[in-house]
Design an enzyme around this catalytic site. Sequence first.
Site, short mmCIF file in Angstrom:
data_model
loop_
_atom_site.label_atom_id
_atom_site.label_comp_id
_atom_site.label_asym_id
_atom_site.label_seq_id
_atom_site.Cartn_x
_atom_site.Cartn_y
_atom_site.Cartn_z
N ASP A 51 0.82 -1.21 0.00
CA ASP A 51 0.00 0.00 0.00
C ASP A 51 0.85 1.26 0.00
OD1 ASP A 51 -2.42 -1.40 0.06
OD2 ASP A 51 -2.42 -1.52 2.25
N TYR A 109 6.39 -10.10 6.79
CA TYR A 109 6.45 -8.65 6.98
C TYR A 109 7.09 -8.33 8.32
CZ TYR A 109 3.25 -7.61 3.09
OH TYR A 109 2.68 -7.46 1.84
#
EC number: 5.4.99.12
Length: 262
Positions: A51, A109
Amino acid sequence: MRIALVVEYDGSQYHGWQAQTGLHTIQQAVEFALSKVADSSISVVCAGRTDTGVHATNQVIHFDCEKDRSIRAWIHGANTFLPKDICVKWGKEMPENFHARYSAVSRRYRYVIYNGAIRPGLLRGNVTWQYRQLDHRLMQQGGQCLLGENDFTSFRSVECQSNTPMRNIHQLQVTRHGDLVVLDITANAFLHHMVRNIAGVLIAVGSGKHPVGWVKDVLNAKDRKLGAETAPSYGLYLVQVTYPKEFGLLQNNPGPLFLWEK
């Protein structure tokens, strides 16, 4: 010929990975650079569409091209045309059945929090700042109820387009390194804003706003409205994508560089 590349980028100045008309994105910059090297139009596929503001140390992409170029030419040529906050780190010619997204078996992540009284200067845009003292041990404890396959409706954004809220978290660790608190999480795949929503819930627990058991309550509720505020994007990094061994993709240091391996 199918080529896989590993790409690193600072997402601070971009509207995410995916190409969007009129917006500055990572995908557009990468495709522009590769098209220059190929002297023809190149379209790429990535492992994870990050994003706005999200970074990557080891994003994996693939593309098809009939032009005869060495891997070295793809890497160094692309880096010549890429902006300074994006670089190609590694590459390999792949079989036709390799797919950067669908061949991946897991994504990893790291969410990095600067936990200090004064906001950071040099790391701005690369970490999330929390001035309230965080107990990483409570965050670690609370996160363990999220392991395994679960319905993560409470941790997906309202804009999430996935057909199912089911995801399988393989590992979740929260550690402290001086003023840095790091959430390290691996799953088969992630829902839209899933990592940032998990980070938001664990920050609420670590700051003492909610007890450890609240994480389980949020998970079981299957209601996004009952969770915490979505944590900011700029502390989030895609650090590793894992594929079956048959593809022989190199596993690089997860990073980011200002962290050290434990």
